[in-house]
Design an enzyme around this catalytic site. Structure first.
Site, short mmCIF file in Angstrom:
data_model
loop_
_atom_site.label_atom_id
_atom_site.label_comp_id
_atom_site.label_asym_id
_atom_site.label_seq_id
_atom_site.Cartn_x
_atom_site.Cartn_y
_atom_site.Cartn_z
N ASP A 138 0.83 -1.20 0.00
CA ASP A 138 0.00 0.00 0.00
C ASP A 138 0.87 1.25 0.00
O ASP A 138 1.58 1.52 0.97
CB ASP A 138 -0.89 -0.04 1.24
CG ASP A 138 -1.91 1.09 1.27
OD1 ASP A 138 -1.96 1.89 0.31
OD2 ASP A 138 -2.67 1.18 2.25
N ASP A 333 -2.29 6.45 -5.73
CA ASP A 333 -2.47 5.52 -4.61
C ASP A 333 -2.67 4.11 -5.16
O ASP A 333 -3.49 3.90 -6.05
CB ASP A 333 -3.69 5.98 -3.80
CG ASP A 333 -3.93 5.11 -2.58
OD1 ASP A 333 -2.96 4.54 -2.04
OD2 ASP A 333 -5.09 5.00 -2.15
#
Ligand SMILES: *[C@@H]1O[C@H](CO)[C@@H](O)[C@H](O)[C@H]1NC(C)=O
Ligand SMILES: *[C@@H]1O[C@H](CO)[C@@H](O)[C@H](O)[C@H]1NC(C)=O
Ligand SMILES: *[C@@H]1O[C@H](CO)[C@@H](O)[C@H](O)[C@H]1NC(C)=O
Ligand SMILES: *[C@@H]1O[C@H](CO)[C@@H](O)[C@H](O)[C@H]1NC(C)=O
Ligand SMILES: *[C@@H]1O[C@H](CO)[C@@H](O)[C@H](O)[C@H]1NC(C)=O
Length: 454
Positions: A138, A333
Site C-alpha cells: 500500500d 495511490d
C-alpha cells in the site's frame, strides 16, 4: 494483454452507422468483450527478473486458498470509505474520530486510509528462519505490520500460520525511548513500544513495534521495523498483514533507503487472472518512461502527489480549466481502486465518453458509476481511448481494462468517479494504473509510467 486489443481495421468502417474521420482511427479500439472478463485459470508468463510477483488476492493466481470474494458493491463501497478517510485525513489531520472501541487506548499516532479490500498481494519472509507471509502492499500507508502470536484480544482468521516471534532468533522489541517509537508509538509497556494503526473503515492493528529480518526475495534486510500486531480486526481477507510503501519516515521505502535509494516500481495486472510485479531499486526505471514531477505535498507528507493537468477521449483533449485540477490536487495511490476526479473534470469526461458510446445500450447506474453499458449479445465493441495528462506533457493512454469496469456483461461501466466537492483531493487509482510500469523515483522527485509492462 496487447493481443486482446486490435486497432480498428478499415473493414469495420463498413459496419459503422456514423461517419468516422481517419485521424480518429487510432483512437478507437475494437475490444473482444470476453477479453474484459477474468478467466478462472491463471495466465502468468515466466518472470525472468528477481522481483516480487503481484497477484489479485481473489483471482486464480493467488496461492492463498480461495475465500468468498467481495461483491462489486462491497469493493466499491469500501473504496469510497478509503477515499473518504484519505480526503478526511488531508483536510483535518488533527480531528480524529473517536467512535471505535480502541479510541480509549488513545491511538492517535498513526492513521491509515481505509484498508479497502486488500486486493493486490505479494509474499515476503519474516524472521530467522524465514517464514513466508502474504501481505497487501500500500503506497498510502507507512507502517508495515503483521499479525503476531500471542494474540491478545483478537486476531482475525489468517490463512497462513500467524507469525510467532519466539520462533525467530533475530526478533527484538523496539525500545520505548528510540526515535522510531517516537514516530509510531503511542504508549510503553515494560519499556517496549506499543503501536497502533486504525483504518478509516474501522479496521485496526495494535501491538508491539518490533524488528526482525525481512526477506524480499532475493534480498535480505536486517533489523527491519514493523508492527507485531496482537490485537487486529478488519476486512483483511485472510492475509498476514501489510507492507507500507508510503513516503513517511517509518515506511519500508524510508527504512530501506540505504539499499534501494527510495526507488520502486510495480505493475498491476490487467485482470485478476494475470500477474504483475513489485520491484525495488534503480532497475525499476524502464527505458521508455514518461516522467512527471512529484509536487511537494502542501498539507500532508503521507501520500505521493502528482499534478494531473488534463483528460482526453479518443485523442481529443477535453476543455477543462487547469485550475479545476490545481485547486483539488491529486495523489497516486495503489490502494484506491477507482480514480476520483474533480466534479468538473468528471463531467467533461463523462459527456465526451457517452457521446462516443452512443451506439450502445446504456445500463443502470451502480454505486460510484453513472455511465454503464449493456454489452449482452455482443462479441466485440468499439470504445474510445482515454488519456490522462500529467505535468511535463505526460499522457497515459489507458489500457482498456483501465477504462471500463466490468460488473457483469450487462453492466460495464466507465471506471471513473466524481468527487463531491471541487476542493476534494483527486486520486489516481489502481484500475487506471493497470499494465503500466509505475516507477516512484523519489530522489529525482518524479513518478514515471511506461505502458504494457505486464
Ligand atoms: C465517526 O465515525 C462514525 C462511524 O464510522 C460516523 O458515524 C461519525 O459520523 C464519525 N464522526 C465524525 C466526527 O467524523
Ligand atoms: C517484547 O515486549 C513484550 C512486552 O514487554 C514482552 O512480552 C516480550 O517478551 C518482548 N519480546 C522480546 C523478544 O523481548
Ligand atoms: C471483527 O470484525 C467483524 C467484522 O467487522 C465483527 O463482526 C467482529 O465482531 C469483530 N470481532 C471483534 C472481536 O472485534
Ligand atoms: C501541483 O500540485 C501541487 C500539489 O497538489 C499544487 O500545490 C500545485 O499548485 C500544482 N502545480 C501545478 C502547476 O498544477
Ligand atoms: C507533447 O507530447 C506530444 C506527444 O506525446 C508531442 O507531440 C508534443 O510535441 C509534446 N509537446 C511539448 C510541448 O513537448
Amino acid at each position: 494483454m496487447a493481443i486482446n486489443w486490435f486497432p480498428l481495421l478499415l473493414s469495420h468502417l463498413l459496419f459503422l452507422s456514423f461517419p468516422i474521420s481517419v485521424s480518429s482511427l487510432q483512437n478507437l479500439y475494437e475490444v473482444d468483450v470476453h477479453s474484459l472478463m477474468p478467466s478462472n485459470v491463471c495466465s502468468s508468463p515466466k518472470d525472468t527478473k528477481p522481483r516480487l510477483r503481484v497477484v489479485d488476492r481473489y483471482g486464480p493466481c493467488s496461492s492463498l486458498p480461495q475465500q468468498q470474494s467481495f461483491s462489486h458493491e462491497q469493493i466499491l463501497s469500501n473504496d469510497q470509505l478509503r477515499v473518504d478517510s484519505i480526503q478526511g485525513h488531508i483536510s483535518a489531520v488533527s480531528g480524529r474520530n473517536n467512535s471505535d472501541p480502541l479510541a480509549s487506548s488513545k491511538i492517535t499516532a498513526q492513521y491509515g486510509g481505509s484498508f479497502g479490500v486488500a486486493s493486490y498481494i505479494v509474499s515476503i519472509g519474516i524472521g530467522t528462519p524465514s517464514k513466508t507471509l502474504t501481505v497487501v502492499f500500500d503506497t498510502g500507508s507507512d507502517v508495515t505490520w503483521i499479525q503476531c502470536e500471542p494474540c491478545q484480544r483478537y486476531c482475525y482468521p489468517q490463512l497462513e500460520p500467524i507469525f510467532d516471534p519466539s520462533q525467530s532468533s533475530t526478533f527484538a522489541n523496539v525500545s520505548c525511548n528510540s526515535d522510531p517509537c517516537k514516530v509510531v508509538g503511542y504508549d510503553c509497556f515494560e519499556s517496549s513500544c506499543l503501536y497502533g494503526v486504525r483504518y478509516g473503515d474501522g479496521s485496526y492493528t495494535v501491538g508491539y513495534y518490533a524488528e526482525d529480518t525481512l526477506t524480499i526475495a532475493p534480498d535480505v534486510i536486517s533489523n527491519f521495523r514493523f508492527g507485531c500486531g496482537q490485537n487486529n480486526n478488519g476486512t483483511f481477507g485472510g492475509i498476514a498483514g501489510l507492507l507500507g510503501l508510503g513516503p513517511a519516515s517509518e515506511s519500508f521505502i524510508s527504512q530501506t533507503s540505504y539499499k534501494y535509494n527510495r526507488i520502486f516500481a510495480y505493475c498491476l495486472p490487467a485482470l485478476s487472472s494475470s500477474t504483475g510485479y513489485l520491484n525495488f531499486g534503480t532497475d525499476s526505471n524502464l527505458p521508455n518512461t514518461q516522467r512527471t514531477p512529484i509536487p511537494k505535498s502542501p498539507s500532508s507528507p503521507f501520500y505521493y502527489y502528482l499534478n494531473m493537468t488534463g483528460l482526453s477521449v479518443a485523442g481529443k483533449s477535453l476543455k477543462i480549466e487547469s485550475k479545476v485540477f490545481s485547486k483539488a490536487g491529486t495523489i497516486i495511490d495503489s490502494g484506491t481502486v477507482i480514480t476520483r476526479l474533480p466534479p468538473d473534470a468528471y463531467k467533461a469526461l463523462r459527456s465526451e465518453f457517452r457521446k462516443r458510446m452512443k451506439q450502445y445500450k446504456m445500463a443502470p447506474s451502480i454505486s460510484l458509476f453513472d455511465t454503464c453499458y449493456d454489452f449482452t449479445g455482443l462479441d466485440s465493441v468499439l470504445i474510445p481511448s482515454v488519456g490522462v495528462q500529467f505535468l511535463n506533457n505526460v499522457t497515459l493512454d489507458l489500457d482498456p481494462n483501465g477504462i471500463l469496469y466490468v460488473l457483469d456483461i450487462s453492466q460495464v461501466c466507465l471506471a471513473f468517479a466524481s468527487n463531491r466537492k471541487r476542493t476534494d483531493l483527486g486520486i489516481f487509482g489502481n484500475v487506471q494504473q493497470r499494465t503500466f510500469n509505475v516507477v516512484y523515483d523519489v530522489p529525482n522527485g518524479e513518478i514515471g509510467f511506461s505502458p504494457e509492462a505486464c
